[in-house]
Design a protein around this motif. Structure first.
Motif, mmCIF file in Angstrom:
data_model
loop_
_atom_site.group_PDB
_atom_site.id
_atom_site.type_symbol
_atom_site.label_atom_id
_atom_site.label_comp_id
_atom_site.label_asym_id
_atom_site.label_seq_id
_atom_site.Cartn_x
_atom_site.Cartn_y
_atom_site.Cartn_z
ATOM 1 N N ALA A 178 0.835 -1.211 0.000
ATOM 2 C CA ALA A 178 0.000 0.000 0.000
ATOM 3 C C ALA A 178 0.863 1.251 0.000
ATOM 4 O O ALA A 178 0.541 2.244 -0.669
ATOM 5 N N HIS A 179 1.964 1.223 0.735
ATOM 6 C CA HIS A 179 2.891 2.368 0.737
ATOM 7 C C HIS A 179 3.509 2.557 -0.649
ATOM 8 O O HIS A 179 3.674 3.692 -1.118
ATOM 9 N N ARG A 180 3.842 1.447 -1.299
ATOM 10 C CA ARG A 180 4.412 1.536 -2.639
ATOM 11 C C ARG A 180 3.427 2.161 -3.609
ATOM 12 O O ARG A 180 3.788 3.034 -4.408
ATOM 13 N N ARG A 181 2.171 1.730 -3.535
ATOM 14 C CA ARG A 181 1.154 2.281 -4.432
ATOM 15 C C ARG A 181 1.011 3.790 -4.241
ATOM 16 O O ARG A 181 0.913 4.547 -5.219
ATOM 17 N N LEU A 182 0.983 4.226 -2.993
ATOM 18 C CA LEU A 182 0.837 5.656 -2.723
ATOM 19 C C LEU A 182 2.044 6.438 -3.199
ATOM 20 O O LEU A 182 1.913 7.521 -3.775
ATOM 21 N N ALA A 183 3.240 5.899 -2.970
ATOM 22 C CA ALA A 183 4.464 6.603 -3.362
ATOM 23 C C ALA A 183 4.570 6.736 -4.871
ATOM 24 O O ALA A 183 5.141 7.716 -5.384
ATOM 25 N N GLN A 184 4.010 5.770 -5.608
ATOM 26 C CA GLN A 184 4.115 5.783 -7.062
ATOM 27 C C GLN A 184 2.922 6.423 -7.757
ATOM 28 O O GLN A 184 2.892 6.512 -8.979
ATOM 29 N N ASP A 185 1.957 6.870 -6.986
ATOM 30 C CA ASP A 185 0.739 7.457 -7.550
ATOM 31 C C ASP A 185 0.931 8.964 -7.733
ATOM 32 O O ASP A 185 0.979 9.711 -6.746
ATOM 33 N N PRO A 186 1.036 9.454 -8.957
ATOM 34 C CA PRO A 186 1.264 10.887 -9.174
ATOM 35 C C PRO A 186 0.090 11.759 -8.743
ATOM 36 O O PRO A 186 0.250 12.960 -8.546
ATOM 37 N N SER A 187 -1.096 11.159 -8.567
ATOM 38 C CA SER A 187 -2.255 11.949 -8.157
ATOM 39 C C SER A 187 -2.308 12.167 -6.647
ATOM 40 O O SER A 187 -3.138 12.936 -6.158
ATOM 41 N N PHE A 188 -1.420 11.481 -5.908
ATOM 42 C CA PHE A 188 -1.400 11.615 -4.447
ATOM 43 C C PHE A 188 -0.129 12.339 -4.043
ATOM 44 O O PHE A 188 0.986 11.851 -4.269
ATOM 45 N N SER A 189 -0.272 13.506 -3.442
ATOM 46 C CA SER A 189 0.898 14.349 -3.153
ATOM 47 C C SER A 189 1.399 14.225 -1.715
ATOM 48 O O SER A 189 2.456 14.760 -1.392
ATOM 49 N N GLY A 190 0.664 13.541 -0.840
ATOM 50 C CA GLY A 190 1.101 13.430 0.544
ATOM 51 C C GLY A 190 2.184 12.375 0.717
ATOM 52 O O GLY A 190 2.546 11.648 -0.214
ATOM 53 N N ARG A 191 2.702 12.304 1.937
ATOM 54 C CA ARG A 191 3.690 11.281 2.275
ATOM 55 C C ARG A 191 3.097 10.366 3.340
ATOM 56 O O ARG A 191 2.735 10.817 4.423
ATOM 57 N N VAL A 192 2.986 9.081 3.024
ATOM 58 C CA VAL A 192 2.538 8.077 3.983
ATOM 59 C C VAL A 192 3.708 7.125 4.197
ATOM 60 O O VAL A 192 4.081 6.381 3.286
ATOM 61 N N LEU A 193 4.298 7.183 5.382
ATOM 62 C CA LEU A 193 5.544 6.484 5.647
ATOM 63 C C LEU A 193 5.318 5.282 6.557
ATOM 64 O O LEU A 193 4.604 5.375 7.553
ATOM 65 N N PRO A 194 5.936 4.141 6.243
ATOM 66 C CA PRO A 194 5.829 2.993 7.139
ATOM 67 C C PRO A 194 6.717 3.182 8.372
ATOM 68 O O PRO A 194 7.691 3.939 8.343
ATOM 69 N N THR A 195 6.368 2.501 9.442
ATOM 70 C CA THR A 195 7.183 2.488 10.658
ATOM 71 C C THR A 195 7.433 1.044 11.057
ATOM 72 O O THR A 195 6.502 0.236 11.143
ATOM 73 N N PHE A 196 8.665 0.709 11.311
ATOM 74 C CA PHE A 196 9.082 -0.646 11.664
ATOM 75 C C PHE A 196 8.704 -0.913 13.125
ATOM 76 O O PHE A 196 9.193 -0.245 14.037
ATOM 77 N N ARG A 197 7.806 -1.887 13.367
ATOM 78 C CA ARG A 197 7.332 -2.189 14.726
ATOM 79 C C ARG A 197 7.608 -3.674 15.022
ATOM 80 O O ARG A 197 6.794 -4.541 14.711
ATOM 81 N N PRO A 198 8.766 -4.005 15.632
ATOM 82 C CA PRO A 198 9.193 -5.405 15.740
ATOM 83 C C PRO A 198 8.805 -6.121 17.022
ATOM 84 O O PRO A 198 9.275 -7.242 17.270
ATOM 85 N N ASP A 199 7.955 -5.533 17.869
ATOM 86 C CA ASP A 199 7.677 -6.087 19.201
ATOM 87 C C ASP A 199 7.361 -7.583 19.165
ATOM 88 O O ASP A 199 7.851 -8.354 19.998
ATOM 89 N N ALA A 200 6.516 -7.996 18.244
ATOM 90 C CA ALA A 200 6.058 -9.386 18.214
ATOM 91 C C ALA A 200 7.191 -10.366 17.916
ATOM 92 O O ALA A 200 7.047 -11.569 18.160
#
Length: 471
Positions: A178-200
């Motif tokens: 989903a992050h890849r799709r957003l980053a590659q979508d020219p119609s979406f100008s925001g930044r949606v960044l993943p966060t590494f959460r390794p607790d489990a």
């Protein structure tokens, strides 16, 4: 006519007229700045898919444990609210919420909800006030109509809310598609960044830990076995996250205990845990060592390290068994940072470009431990009030507790930490008003100049999160 609480321009500003006038001017500096949200729990696929929201209950009640826990305390069964995936009639659940609406007076969640109703959904205050007085269905119908509007979709709201950066919280083995799709979508100008959460993957006491670790190593260790392969797999997945835009790794640990073990002892504990033979003390030691290892990796790969400890997860066992985790009964407890985090700070506290953001649910820690730590170690920043403390009065107490020791520059900027997407603008607006109120008091008490206050509020709201989270 009495002005709506949610629409009043002076909400959360000081009662004293002179101080309030200063706060108004300070607020004007930041009121229209974009939202920087470097830690939260909104799923990326919700924005990538841009699907319509389901219904008022599914959007505003069921997923929000701030709401469901207070209703539960008043005798409303969680099963009546759709918690834990229980099937429920949406309108009936909404009616239960509406009847209990007065219970939210004075709470942070009540403040946010009222702001959402009026500013995001455009409901008149009189309609909101009718919730417990026969207006439940009218409000439900008005919200349903709004949700059916093609313009009321996540991507358009992302733009309307003026969100510039939104970080999600993600499993280390998430594909981040989903992050890849957003980053590659020219119609979406925001930044949606993943966060590494390794607790489990770091907690051997979790019954699913062995299964998760075996999958992690199978997918990311590069064929290396044992403890070395385990570390390599975690490092490889961190790099995968960085390639997809991640700037931070988050650790929702029970305590901030860290421990440096030699490689032989760590490998022995790892093998013992995989076999199910590790004692409780050995499991704790391994987890503390892995939190140390996460700091070591952050020094090497540059991910900001955030630590969120101090919550007794799933406090009520019967509720956990019936409804699962994150259902409103995680309860704060006292923690110790000064001793617990010392092994990390001994080795990495002055490391170049290492950013360690420390959060707490224990208010006594702000002034006693976190402010002094951040006031010495260049790596340490004090995380904003979080979870039970992200409320107006608690945020004011935070500023008072931290600033006199660490100043303004050693704090993270506001963190909304929310799954409730539509509450994001209300939460950030509340924080900006609280900061304006605090600075205005310092100006009126002649502790800082008014010119300096105008500089500080822009730094607190905008520059601090960019600086701390390397944005």
């Amino acid at each position: 006519m009495t002005m709506s609480i949610a629409a009043h321009p002076d909400r959360l500003l000081p009662a004293d007229g002179g101080t309030r006038a200063i706060a108004r001017e300070l607020l004007a500096d930041v009121q229209e700045l974009p939202i920087i949200s470097p830690h939260g729990h909104v799923p990326a696929d919700m924005i990538a898919d841009d699907a319509a929201f389901e219904d008022p209950t599914a959007l505003l009640i069921t997923p929000d444990h701030y709401v469901t826990r207070l209703l539960h305390s008043a005798g409303v069964p969680l099963s009546d609210l759709g918690v834990g995936g229980k099937r429920v009639d949406s309108r009936t659940a909404w009616q239960r919420f509406a009847a209990a609406w007065p219970l939210f007076d004075g709470t942070a969640s009540g403040y946010w909800l009222r702001s959402e109703f009026e500013h995001v959904f455009g409901l008149p205050a009189s309609l909101v006030d009718s919730l417990p007085h026969g207006g439940a269905d009218s409000v439900y119908d008005a919200l349903t109509s709004k949700l059916s509007d093609p313009g009321f979709r996540p991507r358009n709201l992302f733009k309307e809310f003026s969100i510039e950066v939104l970080a999600t919280t993600d499993d280390p083995l998430d594909s981040l598609e989903a992050h890849r799709r957003l980053a590659q979508d020219p119609s979406f100008s925001g930044r949606v960044l993943p966060t590494f959460r390794p607790d489990a993957y770091l907690t051997p006491s979790d019954p699913q830990w062995k299964v998760r670790v075996e999958r992690l190593m199978a997918e990311a260790s590069g064929g290396v076995g044992g403890f070395d392969g385990y570390l390599r797999a975690l490092e490889n997945r961190r790099h995968y996250f960085i390639e997809h835009g991640a700037v931070s790794a988050d650790h929702g640990v029970r305590t901030p205990l860290t421990l440096q073990l030699d490689k032989t002892d760590a490998a022995r504990l790892f093998d013992s845990a995989l076999k199910g033979e590790a004692t409780h003390a050995e499991q704790q030691a391994f987890e503390a060592h892995m939190l140390y290892q996460m700091a070591r990796m952050s020094v090497e790969d540059g991910l900001v390290m955030t630590v969120h400890p101090g919550s007794y997860r799933n406090h009520h066992e019967p509720t956990f068994r019936q409804f699962g985790p994150d259902t409103g009964h995680d309860i704060p407890f006292a923690i110790n940072y000064t001793e617990s985090i010392r092994p990390v700070l001994q080795d990495f506290g002055t490391a170049k470009d290492f950013h360690l953001v420390l959060f707490t649910l224990d208010e006594t820690v702000f002034s006693r431990e976190l402010a002094p730590l951040a006031g010495f170690y260049p790596s340490v920043f004090v995380g904003a009030p979080w979870w039970f403390l992200d409320a107006p009065d608690a945020m004011l107490r935070f500023r008072s507790a931290v600033t006199e020791t660490a100043g303004f520059s050693r704090t993270s900027g506001f963190i909304d930490d929310t799954r409730a997407f539509c509450s994001i603008p209300a939460r950030h607006d509340a924080s900006r008003r609280v900061e304006a109120a605090f600075l205005a008091r310092l100006v009126s008490e002649h502790r800082i100049s008014e010119d300096r206050a105008h500089e500080l509020i822009i730094d607190i709201v905008d520059r601090a999160p960019r600086r701390v989270f390397k944005l």
